[in-house]
Design an enzyme around this catalytic site. Structure first.
Site, PDB file in Angstrom:
ATOM      1  N   GLY A   1     -15.633  -4.304  10.112  1.00  0.00           N
ATOM      2  CA  GLY A   1     -14.954  -3.948   8.866  1.00  0.00           C
ATOM      3  C   GLY A   1     -15.616  -4.489   7.624  1.00  0.00           C
TER       4      GLY A   1
ATOM      5  N   GLU B   1     -18.642  -7.232  15.098  1.00  0.00           N
ATOM      6  CA  GLU B   1     -18.945  -5.836  15.400  1.00  0.00           C
ATOM      7  C   GLU B   1     -19.222  -5.015  14.137  1.00  0.00           C
ATOM      8  OE1 GLU B   1     -15.903  -5.758  19.252  1.00  0.00           O
ATOM      9  OE2 GLU B   1     -15.422  -4.642  17.428  1.00  0.00           O
ATOM     10  N   PRO B   2     -20.322  -5.280  13.431  1.00  0.00           N
ATOM     11  CA  PRO B   2     -20.638  -4.470  12.248  1.00  0.00           C
ATOM     12  C   PRO B   2     -21.128  -3.082  12.629  1.00  0.00           C
ATOM     13  CG  PRO B   2     -22.438  -5.962  12.718  1.00  0.00           C
ATOM     14  CD  PRO B   2     -21.340  -6.300  13.704  1.00  0.00           C
ATOM     15  N   GLY B   3     -20.721  -2.085  11.887  1.00  0.00           N
ATOM     16  CA  GLY B   3     -21.204  -0.722  12.098  1.00  0.00           C
ATOM     17  C   GLY B   3     -21.682  -0.142  10.791  1.00  0.00           C
ATOM     18  N   ARG B   4     -20.702   0.166   9.921  1.00  0.00           N
ATOM     19  CA  ARG B   4     -21.003   0.711   8.594  1.00  0.00           C
ATOM     20  C   ARG B   4     -21.992  -0.163   7.828  1.00  0.00           C
ATOM     21  NH1 ARG B   4     -16.821   3.171   5.516  1.00  0.00           N
ATOM     22  NH2 ARG B   4     -15.405   2.150   6.974  1.00  0.00           N
TER      23      ARG B   4
ATOM     24  N   TYR C   1      -9.905   9.572   3.032  1.00  0.00           N
ATOM     25  CA  TYR C   1      -9.671   8.230   2.493  1.00  0.00           C
ATOM     26  C   TYR C   1      -9.835   8.120   0.986  1.00  0.00           C
ATOM     27  CZ  TYR C   1     -11.010   7.251   7.389  1.00  0.00           C
ATOM     28  OH  TYR C   1     -11.133   7.261   8.748  1.00  0.00           O
TER      29      TYR C   1
ATOM     30  N   TYR D   1     -20.268   7.279   9.394  1.00  0.00           N
ATOM     31  CA  TYR D   1     -19.085   8.149   9.421  1.00  0.00           C
ATOM     32  C   TYR D   1     -19.312   9.477   8.701  1.00  0.00           C
ATOM     33  CZ  TYR D   1     -17.064   3.833  11.056  1.00  0.00           C
ATOM     34  OH  TYR D   1     -16.823   2.688  11.776  1.00  0.00           O
TER      35      TYR D   1
ATOM     36  N   CYS E   1     -13.254  26.427   2.756  1.00  0.00           N
ATOM     37  CA  CYS E   1     -12.037  27.075   2.240  1.00  0.00           C
ATOM     38  C   CYS E   1     -10.869  26.105   2.214  1.00  0.00           C
ATOM     39  CB  CYS E   1     -11.720  28.315   3.075  1.00  0.00           C
ATOM     40  SG  CYS E   1     -12.989  29.588   2.939  1.00  0.00           S
ATOM     41  N   GLU E   2     -11.007  25.049   1.469  1.00  0.00           N
ATOM     42  CA  GLU E   2      -9.964  24.036   1.277  1.00  0.00           C
ATOM     43  C   GLU E   2     -10.052  23.524  -0.151  1.00  0.00           C
ATOM     44  OE1 GLU E   2      -7.681  22.990   3.414  1.00  0.00           O
ATOM     45  OE2 GLU E   2      -8.406  24.020   5.203  1.00  0.00           O
TER      46      GLU E   2
END
Length: 447
Positions: free
Chosen positions: A262, A304-307, A347, A404, A374-375
């Protein structure tokens, strides 16, 4: 693979400030060109088409090394959910990091690269039979138990003569993270077992009754995009408090404490990011002091780093398809959108796109960069500044696009997921090819 020769880069102070969230290798050339890893972005777009994700290999490797150097006594697991391909797994392995996976698919892909299974941890709040069977077949290092029902299922799958190391995901009751949808350490969300209501303690007692399951530690994950050290320190105190109670009740000394990831990064110039040096120093001090006060040996720390490893290494490239004035708003529509980056819609994430490939006018105007889907909510970057002469055919680059994006990409409107191109030392190479219409046709097998 392409070798690129380009003129000498020039980066003035204003440009440098604007490039603060870009990969360290980013260079600005005359006439508005930007290069990453020594490769002009306009050339990547011309060669591979758009949309396309560009990943700076050196930036990924440097960030892996930074974590290893900053947390020398900890086990660092790269969170594969942020972005995974065979090359990424290989880079992580080469720098001595482990891997945190959430599905049989991620696990199988890592195994296909030869990633050591004993350095892989399986997560998930609702693991399927296939997830567990694959983990046991390949011999993952640990499985993180997230619910009481997993205990009996896993014990049965392991069998009376088997053995599997496990951890328990605990909810420490801490609300932290950049958005309510990515806060996972608080009560009343789907992950983990609560300390407050006793479910965590009850699950641990059940695990201890299963001889084929070896409980090695506790796990927690507070959320994503956390930019303050304080929530992690509170988590350490609460987790050590639980470890102390487990020692009193069961004589149990756990050798591992996983604080999850996180770690927040900046998506736009001037935004805060988590100070890793301060985090490492203060968490180590808090862990030592809390364990000393509880009379416990200090467990090995796991993070646990990801981003924070892959996010800043990525750039997304788009072609402008139209520029339209509607009332007071200027809409700049590009050839991608929420199918390749759903995060703004999910988000409310805000990005800082930039015109590349040519020099725009000095005069700038506020625009909203939207996708082709189409949104009405298909907005990539709302209320941002771009050169006033932005026009169809222009190339826009969105930094901090490594995490992500592809991993959350969808098949909406059947436009196909973009490719991933790695750049390094003037070379560009394809890591993941573009999803084609033929790929989609092949999946549709019936009339």
């Amino acid at each position: 693979m392409t070798t690129v020769h380009q003129p000498t880069a020039t980066v003035d102070a204003t440009s440098a400030a604007g490039l603060s969230v870009w990969p360290a290798s980013t260079a600005r050339f005359p006439h508005g060109e930007l290069a990453v890893g020594g490769v002009p972005l306009a050339e990547v777009a011309d060669r591979f088409g758009t949309p396309v994700y560009v990943l700076d290999e050196t930036e990924v490797r440097d960030r892996c090394r930074t974590y290893r150097d900053t947390f020398p006594d900890a086990e660092v697991l790269y969170a594969a959910k942020a972005f995974l391909c065979r090359a990424m797994a290989h880079w992580v392995d080469e720098h001595g990091l482990g891997l945190d996976v959430c599905s049989a698919g991620e696990l199988e892909l890592a195994a296909a690269t030869g990633f050591p299974a004993d350095r892989i941890v399986l997560h998930g709040n609702a693991k399927s039979p296939r997830d567990l069977d694959t983990a046991l077949r390949l011999g993952v290092g640990r499985i993180v138990i997230d619910s009481p029902s997993e205990i009996a299922r896993l014990a049965a799958a392991v069998g009376p003569g088997g053995h599997q190391k496990v951890m328990v995901r605990v909810v420490p009751g801490i609300s932290a993270g950049g958005h309510e949808k990515i806060r996972t350490g608080a009560e009343d969300q789907k992950f983990g077992l609560s300390i407050a209501d006793g479910y965590a303690q009850h699950a641990i007692a059940r695990i201890l009754d299963q001889p084929q399951l070896e409980l090695t530690g506790l796990h927690c994950h507070l959320g994503s995009q956390i930019t303050s050290v304080k929530p992690y320190l509170v988590a350490v105190r609460r987790m050590v408090g639980l470890m102390s109670r487990l020692y009193e009740q069961h004589g149990l000394v756990l050798p591992e404490l996983d604080l999850g990831g996180g770690h927040g990064i900046a998506y736009r110039p001037g935004e805060p990011a988590l100070d890793l040096t301060a985090l490492a120093r203060k968490v180590r001090t808090e862990l030592d002091d809390s364990c000393a006060a509880a009379g416990l040996p200090v467990p090995r720390l796991v993070i646990e780093p990801g981003r924070a490893i892959v996010g800043p290494a990525g750039v997304a490239l788009y072609r402008v398809l139209s520029v339209k004035h509607t009332g007071d708003t200027v809409f700049v529509a590009v050839d991608g959108g929420m199918s390749d980056n759903p995060r703004p819609a999910l988000y409310g994430v805000r990005y800082a796109p930039r015109l590349v490939g040519r020099a725009g006018t000095a005069h700038r105007k506020r625009v909203t960069v939207v996708g082709r889907h189409c949104e009405a909510g298909d907005v990539l970057a709302g209320d941002v500044e771009l050169p006033a002469d932005v026009r169809p055919g222009d190339l826009l680059a969105v930094p901090v696009a490594g995490a992500y994006h592809l991993s959350m990409a969808s098949g909406y409107n059947m436009v196909g997921r973009p490719p991933v191109v790695a750049v390094r030392d003037g070379l560009a190479r394809l890591l993941v090819r573009r999803e084609s219409l033929e790929d989609m046709r092949r999946r549709d097998v019936g009339l």
